[in-house]
Write a protein that holds these residues in place. Structure first.
Motif, mmCIF file in Angstrom:
data_model
loop_
_atom_site.group_PDB
_atom_site.id
_atom_site.type_symbol
_atom_site.label_atom_id
_atom_site.label_comp_id
_atom_site.label_asym_id
_atom_site.label_seq_id
_atom_site.Cartn_x
_atom_site.Cartn_y
_atom_site.Cartn_z
ATOM 1 N N THR A 44 0.841 -1.204 0.000
ATOM 2 C CA THR A 44 0.000 0.000 0.000
ATOM 3 C C THR A 44 0.873 1.249 0.000
ATOM 4 O O THR A 44 0.606 2.203 -0.738
ATOM 5 N N ARG A 45 1.922 1.241 0.802
ATOM 6 C CA ARG A 45 2.814 2.392 0.918
ATOM 7 C C ARG A 45 3.537 2.668 -0.403
ATOM 8 O O ARG A 45 3.755 3.816 -0.775
ATOM 9 N N CYS A 46 3.906 1.627 -1.126
ATOM 10 C CA CYS A 46 4.750 1.767 -2.313
ATOM 11 C C CYS A 46 3.993 1.685 -3.635
ATOM 12 O O CYS A 46 4.621 1.661 -4.705
ATOM 13 N N MET A 47 2.671 1.667 -3.615
ATOM 14 C CA MET A 47 1.929 1.438 -4.858
ATOM 15 C C MET A 47 2.099 2.559 -5.887
ATOM 16 O O MET A 47 1.979 2.310 -7.076
ATOM 17 N N LEU A 48 2.436 3.764 -5.502
ATOM 18 C CA LEU A 48 2.629 4.850 -6.455
ATOM 19 C C LEU A 48 4.101 5.160 -6.704
ATOM 20 O O LEU A 48 4.414 6.125 -7.416
ATOM 21 N N SER A 49 4.985 4.360 -6.149
ATOM 22 C CA SER A 49 6.417 4.603 -6.288
ATOM 23 C C SER A 49 6.884 4.366 -7.714
ATOM 24 O O SER A 49 6.382 3.489 -8.424
ATOM 25 N N LYS A 50 7.880 5.143 -8.149
ATOM 26 C CA LYS A 50 8.471 4.947 -9.470
ATOM 27 C C LYS A 50 9.356 3.702 -9.487
ATOM 28 O O LYS A 50 9.603 3.137 -10.546
ATOM 29 N N ARG A 51 9.832 3.305 -8.305
ATOM 30 C CA ARG A 51 10.682 2.109 -8.182
ATOM 31 C C ARG A 51 10.079 1.202 -7.114
ATOM 32 O O ARG A 51 10.565 1.135 -5.993
ATOM 33 N N PRO A 52 9.004 0.493 -7.457
ATOM 34 C CA PRO A 52 8.258 -0.270 -6.454
ATOM 35 C C PRO A 52 9.053 -1.384 -5.774
ATOM 36 O O PRO A 52 8.863 -1.631 -4.584
ATOM 37 N N HIS A 53 9.949 -2.053 -6.496
ATOM 38 C CA HIS A 53 10.717 -3.141 -5.872
ATOM 39 C C HIS A 53 11.679 -2.597 -4.818
ATOM 40 O O HIS A 53 11.791 -3.156 -3.725
#
Length: 96
Positions: A44-53
Motif C-alpha cells: 500500500t505504501r509503495c503502490m505509487l512509487s516509481k521504483r516499487p521493488h
C-alpha cells in the motif's frame, strides 16, 4: 470503633490491590505485541512509487524493525517515529 477502622482500612487496601491487578491484567492482553502484515502495508505504501521493488524492499526492512508503516503513500512519518528516524549510512531517510 477499632473494628470499624480495621474494616475500612482493609477495604481500601483491597480496592487498591484489585485496581492494580486489574491494570496488570489489561497489559497482558496486548503482550506480545501483534505483528502487522508488512507485505500488505508496504504494498500500500509503495503502490505509487516509481521504483516499487526498491520501495518494497526498504519498507519491508523498516517495517520488520519498527513493526509499523505510516499510512498513505508518502509522508505521515509522525505516525511511526521509529520508521521516520531510520537513516542510511549517508544520513538519508532509509524508509520510504
Amino acid at each position: 470503633m477499632a473494628i470499624l477502622k480495621a474494616f475500612v482500612a482493609s477495604l481500601l487496601v483491597s480496592l487498591v490491590l484489585f485496581q492494580a491487578f486489574q491494570l496488570d491484567a489489561a497489559s497482558f492482553d496486548t503482550y506480545p505485541p501483534t505483528k502487522i502484515d508488512c507485505g500488505k502495508a508496504c504494498a500500500t505504501r509503495c503502490m505509487l512509487s516509481k521504483r516499487p521493488h526498491l520501495c518494497n524492499r526498504a519498507c519491508g526492512t523498516c517495517c520488520g524493525r519498527c513493526n509499523c508503516v505510516p499510512p498513505g503513500t508518502s509522508g505521515n512519518y509522525e505516525a511511526c517515529a521509529c520508521y521516520a528516524e531510520m537513516t542510511t549510512r549517508g544520513n538519508k531517510k532509509k524508509c520510504p
